[in-house]
Motif scaffolding. Structure first.
Motif, PDB file in Angstrom:
ATOM      1  N   GLN A   1      -7.540  -1.284   3.703  1.00 42.84           N
ATOM      2  CA  GLN A   1      -7.473  -2.625   4.260  1.00 42.84           C
ATOM      3  C   GLN A   1      -8.693  -2.891   5.123  1.00 42.84           C
ATOM      4  N   LYS A   2      -9.331  -4.013   4.894  1.00 45.38           N
ATOM      5  CA  LYS A   2     -10.455  -4.427   5.728  1.00 45.38           C
ATOM      6  C   LYS A   2      -9.952  -5.413   6.784  1.00 45.38           C
ATOM      7  N   VAL A   3     -10.657  -5.445   7.921  1.00 39.87           N
ATOM      8  CA  VAL A   3     -10.360  -6.393   8.987  1.00 39.87           C
ATOM      9  C   VAL A   3     -11.607  -7.209   9.284  1.00 39.87           C
ATOM     10  N   ALA A   4     -11.395  -8.434   9.728  1.00 41.80           N
ATOM     11  CA  ALA A   4     -12.511  -9.313  10.084  1.00 41.80           C
ATOM     12  C   ALA A   4     -12.986  -8.954  11.490  1.00 41.80           C
ATOM     13  N   GLU A   5     -14.276  -8.673  11.619  1.00 41.58           N
ATOM     14  CA  GLU A   5     -14.932  -8.468  12.916  1.00 41.58           C
ATOM     15  C   GLU A   5     -16.139  -9.411  12.952  1.00 41.58           C
ATOM     16  N   TRP A   6     -16.629  -9.665  14.124  1.00 41.66           N
ATOM     17  CA  TRP A   6     -17.704 -10.641  14.290  1.00 41.66           C
ATOM     18  C   TRP A   6     -18.916  -9.961  14.915  1.00 41.66           C
ATOM     19  N   ARG A   7     -20.100 -10.266  14.405  1.00 43.46           N
ATOM     20  CA  ARG A   7     -21.335  -9.624  14.850  1.00 43.46           C
ATOM     21  C   ARG A   7     -22.334 -10.663  15.343  1.00 43.46           C
ATOM     22  N   VAL A   8     -22.985 -10.338  16.446  1.00 46.93           N
ATOM     23  CA  VAL A   8     -24.084 -11.143  16.958  1.00 46.93           C
ATOM     24  C   VAL A   8     -25.310 -10.780  16.121  1.00 46.93           C
ATOM     25  N   PRO A   9     -25.965 -11.750  15.474  1.00 47.57           N
ATOM     26  CA  PRO A   9     -27.152 -11.432  14.663  1.00 47.57           C
ATOM     27  C   PRO A   9     -28.254 -10.807  15.506  1.00 47.57           C
TER      28      PRO A   9
ATOM     29  N   PRO B   1     -15.106   2.762  26.784  1.00 51.08           N
ATOM     30  CA  PRO B   1     -14.776   1.339  26.871  1.00 51.08           C
ATOM     31  C   PRO B   1     -15.228   0.608  25.611  1.00 51.08           C
ATOM     32  N   PHE B   2     -14.600  -0.544  25.319  1.00 47.96           N
ATOM     33  CA  PHE B   2     -14.994  -1.367  24.180  1.00 47.96           C
ATOM     34  C   PHE B   2     -14.808  -2.841  24.527  1.00 47.96           C
ATOM     35  N   ILE B   3     -15.495  -3.683  23.771  1.00 47.88           N
ATOM     36  CA  ILE B   3     -15.486  -5.129  24.013  1.00 47.88           C
ATOM     37  C   ILE B   3     -14.340  -5.767  23.225  1.00 47.88           C
ATOM     38  N   ILE B   4     -13.694  -6.737  23.839  1.00 45.14           N
ATOM     39  CA  ILE B   4     -12.749  -7.609  23.155  1.00 45.14           C
ATOM     40  C   ILE B   4     -13.274  -9.030  23.360  1.00 45.14           C
ATOM     41  N   ALA B   5     -13.712  -9.660  22.276  1.00 49.02           N
ATOM     42  CA  ALA B   5     -14.277 -11.003  22.364  1.00 49.02           C
ATOM     43  C   ALA B   5     -13.350 -12.007  21.686  1.00 49.02           C
ATOM     44  N   VAL B   6     -13.347 -13.217  22.216  1.00 52.41           N
ATOM     45  CA  VAL B   6     -12.626 -14.335  21.603  1.00 52.41           C
ATOM     46  C   VAL B   6     -13.669 -15.161  20.856  1.00 52.41           C
ATOM     47  N   ILE B   7     -13.434 -15.345  19.565  1.00 55.95           N
ATOM     48  CA  ILE B   7     -14.374 -16.052  18.708  1.00 55.95           C
ATOM     49  C   ILE B   7     -13.792 -17.402  18.311  1.00 55.95           C
ATOM     50  N   GLU B   8     -14.563 -18.454  18.496  1.00 51.63           N
ATOM     51  CA  GLU B   8     -14.194 -19.813  18.098  1.00 51.63           C
ATOM     52  C   GLU B   8     -14.845 -20.096  16.746  1.00 51.63           C
ATOM     53  N   LEU B   9     -14.049 -20.435  15.740  1.00 55.63           N
ATOM     54  CA  LEU B   9     -14.588 -20.685  14.407  1.00 55.63           C
ATOM     55  C   LEU B   9     -15.428 -21.951  14.386  1.00 55.63           C
TER      56      LEU B   9
ATOM     57  N   VAL C   1     -21.513  -1.886  24.923  1.00 53.20           N
ATOM     58  CA  VAL C   1     -20.626  -2.285  26.019  1.00 53.20           C
ATOM     59  C   VAL C   1     -21.421  -2.625  27.274  1.00 53.20           C
ATOM     60  N   ASP C   2     -22.523  -1.939  27.495  1.00 45.88           N
ATOM     61  CA  ASP C   2     -23.312  -2.159  28.708  1.00 45.88           C
ATOM     62  C   ASP C   2     -24.146  -3.435  28.655  1.00 45.88           C
ATOM     63  N   ASP C   3     -24.281  -4.044  27.463  1.00 46.73           N
ATOM     64  CA  ASP C   3     -25.057  -5.276  27.341  1.00 46.73           C
ATOM     65  C   ASP C   3     -24.262  -6.455  27.883  1.00 46.73           C
ATOM     66  N   ASN C   4     -24.980  -7.450  28.329  1.00 46.43           N
ATOM     67  CA  ASN C   4     -24.355  -8.693  28.751  1.00 46.43           C
ATOM     68  C   ASN C   4     -24.006  -9.477  27.488  1.00 46.43           C
ATOM     69  N   VAL C   5     -22.725  -9.666  27.203  1.00 43.92           N
ATOM     70  CA  VAL C   5     -22.310 -10.376  25.999  1.00 43.92           C
ATOM     71  C   VAL C   5     -22.682 -11.848  26.144  1.00 43.92           C
ATOM     72  N   PRO C   6     -23.386 -12.380  25.156  1.00 47.80           N
ATOM     73  CA  PRO C   6     -23.879 -13.763  25.263  1.00 47.80           C
ATOM     74  C   PRO C   6     -22.800 -14.801  24.922  1.00 47.80           C
ATOM     75  N   VAL C   7     -22.034 -15.238  25.918  1.00 45.08           N
ATOM     76  CA  VAL C   7     -21.014 -16.261  25.692  1.00 45.08           C
ATOM     77  C   VAL C   7     -21.698 -17.507  25.143  1.00 45.08           C
TER      78      VAL C   7
ATOM     79  N   ILE D   1     -19.093 -17.045  20.399  1.00 42.94           N
ATOM     80  CA  ILE D   1     -18.336 -16.281  21.385  1.00 42.94           C
ATOM     81  C   ILE D   1     -17.806 -17.250  22.437  1.00 42.94           C
ATOM     82  N   HIS D   2     -16.493 -17.314  22.544  1.00 45.72           N
ATOM     83  CA  HIS D   2     -15.817 -18.205  23.484  1.00 45.72           C
ATOM     84  C   HIS D   2     -15.634 -17.523  24.844  1.00 45.72           C
ATOM     85  N   GLY D   3     -15.478 -16.212  24.829  1.00 40.89           N
ATOM     86  CA  GLY D   3     -15.295 -15.413  26.040  1.00 40.89           C
ATOM     87  C   GLY D   3     -15.099 -13.964  25.644  1.00 40.89           C
ATOM     88  N   TYR D   4     -15.060 -13.070  26.626  1.00 44.14           N
ATOM     89  CA  TYR D   4     -14.897 -11.652  26.317  1.00 44.14           C
ATOM     90  C   TYR D   4     -14.428 -10.895  27.549  1.00 44.14           C
TER      91      TYR D   4
END
Length: 144
Positions: free
Chosen positions: A135-143, A88-96, A113-119, A69-72
């Motif tokens: 059609q599927k889309v790529a989403e990213w999940r925090v383990p 509300p929903f999260i929009i995160a920037v992911i660095e490959l 949404v209420d959690d502190n997103v771990p940058v 996670i680069h930012g959100y």
């Protein structure tokens, strides 16, 4: 959240086809090299290499599906009607991980949404269905 379905065009179709197969790919220009001597990678897909301008050396390279996670930000008031019911929903920037110069967006499924997103946290890609299309889309999940 119901994801909007992208409409692939001639340029982006290989990316979206790979998503449907559970693979993450980005464009590669074998004619260009980055500062580290690696092939030039780019995303989103374009008709020509962003660096040298030629279409002749563009191919597709599979990524390992990991990033960080680069930012959100949290979207509280979207103008897009189909997203308003999920506010509300999260929009995160992911660095490959294997191409840090490439950044992708994600809603971080499974992260309230209420959690502190771990940058800086490690994430992995998953492919989610969209509304009204096969059609599927790529989403990213925090383990967990």
């Amino acid at each position: 959240m119901g994801k909007q379905s992208p409409v692939p065009d001639e340029i982006s179709k290989p990316f979206w086809d790979a998503c449907n197969e559970g693979r993450l790919v980005v464009q590669k220009c074998a004619g260009c090299q980055s500062n580290e001597g690696q092939d030039w990678l780019q995303h989103p897909p374009q008709a020509n290499c962003f660096k040298c301008g030629t279409p002749d050396s563009l191919t597709w390279q599979e990524m390992n599906g990991r990033g960080k996670i680069h930012g959100y930000c949290t979207m509280y008031d979207s103008r897009i009607r189909s997203l308003q019911e999920d506010q509300p929903f999260i929009i995160a920037v992911i660095e490959l991980e294997d191409a840090p110069e490439i950044k992708m967006f994600s809603h971080l499924p499974g992260t309230p949404v209420d959690d502190n997103v771990p940058v800086g946290a490690t994430v992995h890609v998953e492919f989610q269905d969209t509304l009204g299309a096969d059609q599927k889309v790529a989403e990213w999940r925090v383990p967990n």
